[in-house]
Design an enzyme around this catalytic site. Structure first.
Site, PDB file in Angstrom:
ATOM      1  N   ASP A  41       0.855  -1.188   0.000  1.00  0.00           N
ATOM      2  CA  ASP A  41       0.000   0.000   0.000  1.00  0.00           C
ATOM      3  C   ASP A  41       0.900   1.250   0.000  1.00  0.00           C
ATOM      4  OD1 ASP A  41      -1.649   2.123   0.572  1.00  0.00           O
ATOM      5  OD2 ASP A  41      -2.652   1.181   2.293  1.00  0.00           O
ATOM      6  N   GLU A  99      30.180   6.343   5.527  1.00  0.00           N
ATOM      7  CA  GLU A  99      30.207   4.895   5.734  1.00  0.00           C
ATOM      8  C   GLU A  99      30.095   4.210   4.373  1.00  0.00           C
ATOM      9  OE1 GLU A  99      26.560   3.335   7.631  1.00  0.00           O
ATOM     10  OE2 GLU A  99      26.065   5.430   8.018  1.00  0.00           O
ATOM     11  N   CYS A 133      26.141   6.786  10.850  1.00  0.00           N
ATOM     12  CA  CYS A 133      25.617   8.115  10.478  1.00  0.00           C
ATOM     13  C   CYS A 133      26.107   9.236  11.395  1.00  0.00           C
ATOM     14  CB  CYS A 133      24.096   8.103  10.511  1.00  0.00           C
ATOM     15  SG  CYS A 133      23.406   6.943   9.364  1.00  0.00           S
ATOM     16  N   THR A 179      13.953   2.948   2.631  1.00  0.00           N
ATOM     17  CA  THR A 179      14.740   3.921   3.413  1.00  0.00           C
ATOM     18  C   THR A 179      16.139   4.107   2.829  1.00  0.00           C
ATOM     19  OG1 THR A 179      15.494   2.254   5.023  1.00  0.00           O
ATOM     20  CG2 THR A 179      13.446   3.380   5.523  1.00  0.00           C
ATOM     21  N   SER A 223      16.657  -1.231  15.654  1.00  0.00           N
ATOM     22  CA  SER A 223      17.328   0.042  15.343  1.00  0.00           C
ATOM     23  C   SER A 223      16.404   1.219  15.675  1.00  0.00           C
ATOM     24  CB  SER A 223      17.784   0.090  13.875  1.00  0.00           C
ATOM     25  OG  SER A 223      16.697   0.262  12.997  1.00  0.00           O
ATOM     26  N   HIS A 276      18.595  13.258  13.097  1.00  0.00           N
ATOM     27  CA  HIS A 276      19.076  12.366  12.045  1.00  0.00           C
ATOM     28  C   HIS A 276      17.827  11.741  11.416  1.00  0.00           C
ATOM     29  CE1 HIS A 276      20.785   9.148   9.839  1.00  0.00           C
ATOM     30  NE2 HIS A 276      20.350   8.210  10.661  1.00  0.00           N
ATOM     31  N   LYS A 288       8.806  10.214  15.511  1.00  0.00           N
ATOM     32  CA  LYS A 288       8.535   9.290  16.624  1.00  0.00           C
ATOM     33  C   LYS A 288       9.362   9.682  17.845  1.00  0.00           C
ATOM     34  CE  LYS A 288       8.175   5.100  13.950  1.00  0.00           C
ATOM     35  NZ  LYS A 288       8.233   3.644  14.009  1.00  0.00           N
ATOM     36  N   ASN A 341      17.461   8.488   2.964  1.00  0.00           N
ATOM     37  CA  ASN A 341      18.533   8.487   3.959  1.00  0.00           C
ATOM     38  C   ASN A 341      19.866   8.756   3.265  1.00  0.00           C
ATOM     39  OD1 ASN A 341      20.054   8.213   6.252  1.00  0.00           O
ATOM     40  ND2 ASN A 341      19.455   6.096   6.706  1.00  0.00           N
ATOM     41  N   SER A 376      24.303   4.257  14.041  1.00  0.00           N
ATOM     42  CA  SER A 376      24.116   2.885  14.524  1.00  0.00           C
ATOM     43  C   SER A 376      25.402   2.276  15.028  1.00  0.00           C
ATOM     44  CB  SER A 376      23.565   2.022  13.389  1.00  0.00           C
ATOM     45  OG  SER A 376      22.197   2.276  13.224  1.00  0.00           O
TER      46      SER A 376
HETATM   47  P1  HMG Z   1       8.841  -2.500   7.880  1.00  0.00           P
HETATM   48  O1  HMG Z   1       8.781  -3.764   8.653  1.00  0.00           O
HETATM   49  O2  HMG Z   1       8.749  -2.609   6.409  1.00  0.00           O
HETATM   50  O3  HMG Z   1       7.707  -1.518   8.241  1.00  0.00           O
HETATM   51  O4  HMG Z   1      10.183  -1.771   8.296  1.00  0.00           O
HETATM   52  P2  HMG Z   1       6.640  -1.522   9.465  1.00  0.00           P
HETATM   53  O5  HMG Z   1       5.736  -2.695   9.337  1.00  0.00           O
HETATM   54  O6  HMG Z   1       7.340  -1.297  10.779  1.00  0.00           O
HETATM   55  O7  HMG Z   1       5.837  -0.211   9.061  1.00  0.00           O
HETATM   56  C1  HMG Z   1       6.441   1.029   9.079  1.00  0.00           C
HETATM   57  C2  HMG Z   1       5.401   2.058   9.482  1.00  0.00           C
HETATM   58  O8  HMG Z   1       4.411   2.121   8.431  1.00  0.00           O
HETATM   59  C3  HMG Z   1       4.628   1.668  10.745  1.00  0.00           C
HETATM   60  O9  HMG Z   1       4.395   2.876  11.429  1.00  0.00           O
HETATM   61  C4  HMG Z   1       3.310   1.098  10.191  1.00  0.00           C
HETATM   62  O10 HMG Z   1       2.223   1.210  11.099  1.00  0.00           O
HETATM   63  C5  HMG Z   1       3.117   2.024   9.002  1.00  0.00           C
HETATM   64  P3  HMG Z   1       4.828   3.030  12.978  1.00  0.00           P
HETATM   65  O11 HMG Z   1       4.066   2.017  13.721  1.00  0.00           O
HETATM   66  O12 HMG Z   1       6.309   2.702  13.021  1.00  0.00           O
HETATM   67  O13 HMG Z   1       4.503   4.448  13.311  1.00  0.00           O
HETATM   68  N1  HMG Z   1       2.205   1.452   7.968  1.00  0.00           N
HETATM   69  C6  HMG Z   1       1.284   2.182   7.317  1.00  0.00           C
HETATM   70  N2  HMG Z   1       0.952   3.493   7.422  1.00  0.00           N
HETATM   71  C7  HMG Z   1      -0.047   3.960   6.605  1.00  0.00           C
HETATM   72  N3  HMG Z   1      -0.717   3.158   5.712  1.00  0.00           N
HETATM   73  C8  HMG Z   1      -0.401   1.850   5.595  1.00  0.00           C
HETATM   74  C9  HMG Z   1       0.644   1.321   6.427  1.00  0.00           C
HETATM   75  N4  HMG Z   1       1.209   0.102   6.549  1.00  0.00           N
HETATM   76  C10 HMG Z   1       2.169   0.200   7.509  1.00  0.00           C
HETATM   77  N5  HMG Z   1      -1.060   1.086   4.715  1.00  0.00           N
HETATM   78  C11 HMG Z   1      11.869  -0.188   8.850  1.00  0.00           C
HETATM   79  C12 HMG Z   1      10.389  -0.376   8.508  1.00  0.00           C
HETATM   80  C13 HMG Z   1      12.127   1.272   9.111  1.00  0.00           C
HETATM   81  C14 HMG Z   1      12.189  -1.002  10.122  1.00  0.00           C
HETATM   82  C15 HMG Z   1      12.722  -0.701   7.662  1.00  0.00           C
HETATM   83  O14 HMG Z   1      12.469   0.097   6.529  1.00  0.00           O
HETATM   84  C16 HMG Z   1      14.210  -0.710   7.939  1.00  0.00           C
HETATM   85  O15 HMG Z   1      14.741  -1.676   8.485  1.00  0.00           O
HETATM   86  N6  HMG Z   1      14.931   0.400   7.560  1.00  0.00           N
HETATM   87  C17 HMG Z   1      16.374   0.527   7.810  1.00  0.00           C
HETATM   88  C18 HMG Z   1      16.696   0.779   9.271  1.00  0.00           C
HETATM   89  C19 HMG Z   1      16.352   2.169   9.747  1.00  0.00           C
HETATM   90  O16 HMG Z   1      16.166   3.068   8.972  1.00  0.00           O
HETATM   91  N7  HMG Z   1      16.331   2.335  11.089  1.00  0.00           N
HETATM   92  C20 HMG Z   1      16.118   3.657  11.669  1.00  0.00           C
HETATM   93  C21 HMG Z   1      16.813   3.830  13.018  1.00  0.00           C
HETATM   94  S1  HMG Z   1      18.550   3.385  12.927  1.00  0.00           S
HETATM   95  C22 HMG Z   1      19.309   4.745  12.172  1.00  0.00           C
HETATM   96  O17 HMG Z   1      18.722   5.783  12.027  1.00  0.00           O
HETATM   97  C23 HMG Z   1      20.713   4.566  11.675  1.00  0.00           C
HETATM   98  C24 HMG Z   1      20.835   4.403  10.161  1.00  0.00           C
HETATM   99  O18 HMG Z   1      20.642   5.637   9.520  1.00  0.00           O
HETATM  100  C25 HMG Z   1      22.196   3.816   9.813  1.00  0.00           C
HETATM  101  C26 HMG Z   1      23.453   4.498  10.320  1.00  0.00           C
HETATM  102  O19 HMG Z   1      23.547   4.993  11.420  1.00  0.00           O
HETATM  103  O20 HMG Z   1      24.435   4.410   9.566  1.00  0.00           O
HETATM  104  C27 HMG Z   1      19.798   3.447   9.602  1.00  0.00           C
END
Ligand code: HMG
Length: 390
Positions: free
Chosen positions: A29, A79, A111, A152, A201, A233, A242, A275, A308
């Site tokens: 979706d 990185e 990051c 992302t 994460s 970030h 959040k 990102n 991270s």
């Molecule tokens: P996921 O499992 O695909 O998504 O992973 P989800 O099921 O958790 O859904 C995401 C959000 O969409 C949720 O909202 C759902 O409810 C919503 P939340 O509950 O979180 O508020 N959702 C919807 N909303 C509207 N309509 C819909 C619908 N369906 C679902 N129909 C995840 C998401 C971010 C975990 C994944 O993309 C991922 O692993 N990304 C990479 C890791 C990341 O970005 N982590 C962030 C923190 S770590 C960080 O910032 C460091 C980093 O930059 C690296 C570094 O430091 O080098 C990553």
């Protein structure tokens, strides 16, 4: 002496993917990407752009002859390194034609490293007030096709000149930081893509934010009411929101509205780029500065950096009088307008075109990349960079 960010330049590659089309192609979706994740577009780097070229393209937009002369330290946060030994900062130093009497090093902590660069730059200027420091955050975020992290991804660079008497943001001395050895996201040396424990994460990003924010309040006696805006970030734009929501009950109603409105302004560019790891916080700061019509000199901005693995830091800056005159709003508008949307099939093809793993010689088709600085090929295991405007 005031020390801080005097200039910010930004560059993103000229391709982007529409997130609604990506969601449709993956059978998801589209609201999940545009609302749940909070991304509209995702910048895509062709094989002719790497961390060095992205950084050079960002820096060339802002540095002038005086900067070339006075910059005596280049701190390159990334990185997406291209070499285990030689730093990206040395290539960049050459591509920009900087004063040879300079230090140039690469910094790594996911990051977070551009923030380490900012803090080191501050120390350097305190000891050498006539110097300037170039701090870079440049990365290509890759999780893999059809993975949960795919929505992302992104690519781009932010280049900042740090100096005394900065025209944009004077950094304050108080800051709180926190390190803990965790495995939320990492990229082993043999892998082109990141490994990530997505949910963990997200939790850790918020846990680190709450930890440094609590310590900051304790150390300084300040409260949320002392801030006009908080920048985060931004791995995806919902993430910062959040974290912000976890402390909004500390603000008055009008304070909470102000912080939420400024957060929206601070993610406008990130929504279109995705990102960019080390540069993400600073892209968000740039978006806030360039897109708001209410912030004035003297107001305090809070910045939360997270890398991270993990290191988190909360630090602050004071907006400088007439900071608006030091921004390049039209340049960035043009950059976004000139980008080309690619279909999902084209995106997958571009994503999979990587440099040969054995370093064999290659020449790329330069017509495909309009950037001033690009990678033209590999020869004898050396990357060959071209600066079209030199
Ligand atoms: P996921 O499992 O695909 O998504 O992973 P989800 O099921 O958790 O859904 C995401 C959000 O969409 C949720 O909202 C759902 O409810 C919503 P939340 O509950 O979180 O508020 N959702 C919807 N909303 C509207 N309509 C819909 C619908 N369906 C679902 N129909 C995840 C998401 C971010 C975990 C994944 O993309 C991922 O692993 N990304 C990479 C890791 C990341 O970005 N982590 C962030 C923190 S770590 C960080 O910032 C460091 C980093 O930059 C690296 C570094 O430091 O080098 C990553």
């Amino acid at each position: 002496m005031n020390i801080g960010i005097d200039k910010i330049g930004f560059y993103a590659p000229h391709y982007y993917v529409d997130m609604i089309k990506l969601a449709e192609a993956r059978g998801i979706d589209p609201d999940k990407f545009t609302i749940g994740i909070g991304q509209d577009e995702m910048a895509l780097a062709p094989v002719t752009q790497d961390a060095v070229t992205l950084a050079a393209n960002a820096a060339l937009r802002v540095i002038d002859e005086e900067d070339r002369e006075k910059i005596d330290l280049v701190l390159f946060g990334t990185e997406s390194g291209i070499d285990h030994s030689k730093s990206a900062a040395v290539y960049l130093h050459h591509l920009l034609g900087l004063n040879p009497y300079a230090r140039a090093v690469e910094l790594k902590q996911a990051c977070y490293s551009a923030t380490a660069g900012i803090q080191m730059a501050k120390g350097h200027i305190a000891l050498n007030p006539e110097s300037k420091v170039l701090v870079i955050g440049a990365d290509i975020a890759r999780y893999g096709l059809a993975t949960p992290g795919e929505s992302t991804q992104g690519a781009g660079a932010v280049a900042m000149v740090v100096s005394k008497d900065p025209k944009l943001l004077a950094l304050e001395n108080e800051s709180t930081y926190f390190t803990n050895d965790i495995m939320d996201f990492w990229r082993p040396l043999y892998s082109e893509i990141a490994y990530v424990d997505g949910k963990f994460s997200n939790e850790q990003y918020i846990h680190f934010f709450n930890t440094v924010w609590e310590k900051y309040k304790e150390q300084t006696g300040r409260s949320l009411e002392d801030f006009s805006a908080l920048c985060f970030h931004v791995p995806y734009t919902k993430m910062g929101l959040k974290a912000l929501r976890t402390i909004l009950d500390e603000a008055t109603e009008s304070g909470s509205e102000r912080l939420k409105a400024n957060y929206e302004t601070s993610i406008q560019y990130n929504r279109k780029v995705g990102n960019i790891y080390t540069g993400s916080l600073y892209l968000s700061l740039l978006s806030l500065l360039e897109q708001n019509d209410r912030l004035e000199g003297g107001e305090r901005i809070g910045l939360y950096s997270y890398g991270s693995g993990a290191v988190g830091e909360f630090f602050t800056g004071i907006l400088q009088p007439n900071y608006q005159d030091r921004l390049y709003v039209h340049q960035h508008e043009e950059l976004f307008n000139a980008r080309k949307e690619v279909s999902i099939e084209e995106y997958e093809e571009i994503f999979e075109e990587t440099l040969s793993a054995d370093g064999s010689s290659t020449e790329f088709d330069r017509a495909n990349d309009p950037a001033p600085v690009y990678l033209s090929g590999i020869e004898d295991h050396k990357r060959i960079y071209v600066n079209r405007i030199k």
